[in-house]
Design a protein around this motif. Structure first.
Motif, PDB file in Angstrom:
ATOM      1  N   UNK A 264       0.835  -1.202   0.000  1.00 49.40           N
ATOM      2  CA  UNK A 264       0.000   0.000   0.000  1.00 49.40           C
ATOM      3  C   UNK A 264       0.869   1.252   0.000  1.00 49.40           C
ATOM      4  N   UNK A 265       1.924   1.220   0.799  1.00 50.54           N
ATOM      5  CA  UNK A 265       2.836   2.361   0.850  1.00 50.54           C
ATOM      6  C   UNK A 265       3.501   2.594  -0.498  1.00 50.54           C
ATOM      7  N   UNK A 266       3.846   1.506  -1.198  1.00 48.76           N
ATOM      8  CA  UNK A 266       4.473   1.636  -2.509  1.00 48.76           C
ATOM      9  C   UNK A 266       3.508   2.258  -3.513  1.00 48.76           C
ATOM     10  N   UNK A 267       2.228   1.857  -3.448  1.00 48.14           N
ATOM     11  CA  UNK A 267       1.230   2.436  -4.344  1.00 48.14           C
ATOM     12  C   UNK A 267       1.090   3.935  -4.102  1.00 48.14           C
ATOM     13  N   UNK A 268       1.087   4.333  -2.845  1.00 46.06           N
ATOM     14  CA  UNK A 268       1.002   5.753  -2.505  1.00 46.06           C
ATOM     15  C   UNK A 268       2.224   6.495  -3.047  1.00 46.06           C
ATOM     16  N   UNK A 269       3.387   5.871  -2.881  1.00 52.80           N
ATOM     17  CA  UNK A 269       4.631   6.493  -3.338  1.00 52.80           C
ATOM     18  C   UNK A 269       4.597   6.748  -4.839  1.00 52.80           C
ATOM     19  N   UNK A 270       4.210   5.721  -5.612  1.00 51.29           N
ATOM     20  CA  UNK A 270       4.170   5.863  -7.067  1.00 51.29           C
ATOM     21  C   UNK A 270       3.135   6.897  -7.491  1.00 51.29           C
ATOM     22  N   UNK A 271       1.981   6.876  -6.844  1.00 50.74           N
ATOM     23  CA  UNK A 271       0.911   7.822  -7.168  1.00 50.74           C
ATOM     24  C   UNK A 271       1.374   9.251  -6.970  1.00 50.74           C
ATOM     25  N   UNK A 272       2.063   9.504  -5.875  1.00 50.30           N
ATOM     26  CA  UNK A 272       2.500  10.866  -5.594  1.00 50.30           C
ATOM     27  C   UNK A 272       3.675  11.295  -6.463  1.00 50.30           C
ATOM     28  N   UNK A 273       4.545  10.351  -6.816  1.00 47.46           N
ATOM     29  CA  UNK A 273       5.616  10.691  -7.742  1.00 47.46           C
ATOM     30  C   UNK A 273       5.029  11.098  -9.090  1.00 47.46           C
ATOM     31  N   UNK A 274       4.009  10.363  -9.528  1.00 49.11           N
ATOM     32  CA  UNK A 274       3.338  10.713 -10.783  1.00 49.11           C
ATOM     33  C   UNK A 274       2.739  12.114 -10.697  1.00 49.11           C
TER      34      UNK A 274
END
Length: 355
Positions: free
Chosen positions: A38-48
């Motif tokens: 879940x943390x990784x998904x948040x990370x990628x979403x915010x980088x985008x």
């Protein structure tokens, strides 16, 4: 980890929900309930989202080639507003309550700048990966460049950790690996016809390891391993299992299939060669590497080479991809340029204060 303001908020929510952190009792966070995926998904979403906002809010909508200075200025201001360069007072706030003395190395201005540089490159990487690379999965050349970039970022993150811990000799060893990887990267750019052989060479290396282990254990070599090995030798030639056997279609003389030959053909420059040789001196088991301990200021000078390599690798990929618009492509190029120039500026300023 230095990252976007939005990501701080999301991580804060995860901490409140999943961590039990009692500083007064010197207890570490309870990570048993942490959802890494879940943390990784948040990370990628915010980088985008970071670069999506960069593109969306840009006031310039045409004549991009004639407006490069304006686009550069806009990108520079955007980075400064969202990623203020870390200073000691900011770092003290981050480190408040953290008793790990190793992280105090992050108070060094050039190290702060480098950590921020790597983080911004990760932002860029995740953006182009999620938006473009996944759509180009069938393009072999793009896929290979992507793999090189993934490996480079892994090495850069490793360098960050080693710098923070003050493990200077190991930092140089990782630099050496970084340099050697780039020599291969540059050579494959000159000879893309070798990509298939390069990828298949990983398979024959795996076979060799399994064959060696079978011999150590006095066991039978698995039939499927022998079959793969023999098929690859049949396809590429009897010396394909050499360290650089994948170059045989271009480098005809077996003795010349070396990293040195690839380096010389790729014209990477004498300065590159100097720092590679210096890294080898620190890395090989010699009296020099055992007796000489590099100081922090000697380590930092390697960053110039790392920045140059990273920029070139990303720029190659950017120009291979089919970016949606000229505006977006120009802004992505400026992101790479501004981030690189910011780090170089900080390194140069630091060196002037030490000279």
């Amino acid at each position: 980890m230095l990252t976007t303001p939005d990501f701080y908020n999301e991580i804060g929510k995860l901490v409140d929900k999943n961590f039990q952190y009692k500083l007064e009792n010197n207890l570490l966070p309870d990570l048993s309930k942490f959802d890494a995926q879940h943390a990784e998904k948040i990370e990628k979403k915010n980088y985008m989202a970071v670069i999506e906002r960069l593109v969306r809010k840009c006031p310039i909508n045409n004549n991009y080639e004639k407006c490069q200075e304006e686009l550069k200025g806009y990108t520079s201001d955007y980075i400064k507003e969202n990623y203020p360069l870390m200073r000691p007072e900011t770092m003290f706030n981050i480190l408040e309550g953290n008793k790990n003395n190793e992280l105090l190395n992050l108070l060094n201005i050039p190290l702060q700048a480098f950590v921020l540089y790597v983080e911004l490159m990760r932002v860029f990487y995740f953006y182009i990966q999620e938006k473009y690379i996944r759509k180009s999965a069938n393009d072999l050349e793009i896929s290979v460049i992507h793999e090189f970039l993934t490996y480079s970022l892994d090495l850069l993150n490793g360098i960050n950790n080693l710098l923070l811990s003050g493990n200077n000799n190991s930092v140089i060893s990782v630099y050496r690996t970084f340099y050697e990887t780039y020599i291969v990267f540059a050579y494959l750019q000159r000879h893309p016809e070798l990509i298939n052989a390069f990828l298949d060479h990983a398979r024959i290396d795996d076979c060799l390891l399994q064959i060696e282990m079978a011999k150590i254990n006095n066991s039978k070599i698995p039939d499927e391993v022998s079959e793969i090995y023999n098929n690859l030798i049949s396809t590429y030639g009897e010396h394909f299992d050499d360290n650089y056997g994948w170059t045989s279609a271009v480098i005809k003389e077996r003795n010349n299939r070396t990293l040195k030959t690839m380096f010389e053909e790729s014209n990477l420059g004498e300065e590159f060669n100097y720092y590679y040789r210096l890294a080898c001196r620190y890395s090989h088991a010699t009296s020099f590497s055992l007796a000489v301990r590099p100081e922090f200021n000697q380590i930092i000078r390697f960053l110039y080479g790392i920045v140059d390599i990273t920029y070139k690798e990303f720029f190659v990929l950017l120009n291979k991809l089919k970016i949606n618009s000229a505006k977006e492509k120009e802004l992505l190029e400026q992101w790479l340029l501004v981030n690189t120039e910011n780090l170089i500026k900080e390194l140069n300023t630091w060196y002037k204060t030490k000279s």
